[in-house]
Design an enzyme around this catalytic site. Structure first.
Site, PDB file in Angstrom:
ATOM      1  CB  VAL A   1       2.571  -4.326   3.023  1.00 16.50           C
ATOM      2  CG1 VAL A   1       3.093  -4.064   1.617  1.00 16.50           C
ATOM      3  CG2 VAL A   1       1.397  -3.419   3.319  1.00 16.50           C
ATOM      4  CB  SER A   2       4.172  -7.860   7.102  1.00 20.40           C
ATOM      5  OG  SER A   2       4.403  -8.913   6.200  1.00 20.40           O
ATOM      6  CB  THR A   3       4.174  -3.266   9.146  1.00 24.61           C
ATOM      7  OG1 THR A   3       5.025  -2.676   8.153  1.00 24.61           O
ATOM      8  CG2 THR A   3       4.900  -4.446   9.784  1.00 24.61           C
TER       9      THR A   3
ATOM     10  CD  GLN B   1       6.381  -4.306   5.117  1.00 23.90           C
ATOM     11  OE1 GLN B   1       5.374  -4.947   5.356  1.00 23.90           O
ATOM     12  NE2 GLN B   1       7.507  -4.868   4.717  1.00 23.90           N
TER      13      GLN B   1
ATOM     14  N   GLY C   1      -0.816  -4.468   6.907  1.00 20.76           N
ATOM     15  CA  GLY C   1      -0.682  -4.841   8.313  1.00 20.76           C
ATOM     16  C   GLY C   1      -1.395  -6.132   8.664  1.00 20.76           C
TER      17      GLY C   1
END
Length: 197
Positions: A10-12, A15, A37
């Site tokens: 997940v990008s952050t 999330q 992240g």
């Protein structure tokens, strides 16, 4: 015994990765590595590195989508080829043509990889042709300089008075390296913005 290993990202950190993890486990992943992240364009993501280290020949890497492991088409192809060289299969849950566990899947991926590489090479060649044409017309790529003739003149005068590059940069409101480049080009007799030899 060969394993099915899942990888989720997940990008952050805010999330939630649980949905991805659940999908991967439902599809047969015995172990799931999760990066939170982390950008897909960074190769040395902590859990991705751990996942690669864990994988053995004959294992299958399971992902929801290829963009979980790679931030570009080229990076995805390189990664899959590296896994193939190690004897590791890869399967995407949402991209049916990405499944190297079957002969048809391997063949389809090979075709996709060839066309993707062709597209990358074509873009590179077009870019190089565009730059060569621009140079032939006397244009140089890159951002326009912030060092106007007036600023260069002021920088030269301040430098002659013994001021440091940092002091000049502070007065002119530009970076120290910008001042250094402008003064070097001025000393060489080249107009600012002209290519250095």
């Amino acid at each position: 015994m060969n394993s099915t290993v899942g990888y989720a990202r997940v990008s952050t950190r805010e999330q939630n990765s649980e949905a991805q993890e659940a999908e991967l486990r439902a599809a047969g992943a015995q172990r799931v590595f999760v990066d939170r992240g982390e950008s897909s364009r960074v190769k040395d993501r902590p859990q991705w590195v751990a996942c690669l280290d864990y994988l053995r020949p004959g294992d299958t890497l399971l992902v929801r989508r290829l963009d979980r492991i790679a931030g570009s088409e080229r990076m995805a192809i390189e990664t899959i080829n590296e896994l193939h060289d190690r004897g590791v299969n890869i399967k995407s849950l949402t991209e049916p043509d990405i499944d190297t566990t079957t002969p048809m899947g391997r063949a389809l991926f090979g075709i996709v990889a060839v066309f993707a590489q062709l597209r990358v090479d074509t873009i590179r060649q077009n870019t190089m042709r565009g730059l060569e044409h621009a140079r032939a017309q006397g244009r140089v790529g890159g951002r326009p300089t912030v060092m106007s003739p007036e600023r260069i003149s002021a920088a030269v005068q301040m430098r002659a008075q013994g001021q440091t590059l940092m002091q000049i940069a502070s007065v002119l409101g530009v970076g120290k390296s910008t001042v250094a480049r402008a003064l070097a080009k001025h000393a060489d007799g080249a107009p600012e913005g002209a290519p250095s030899r």
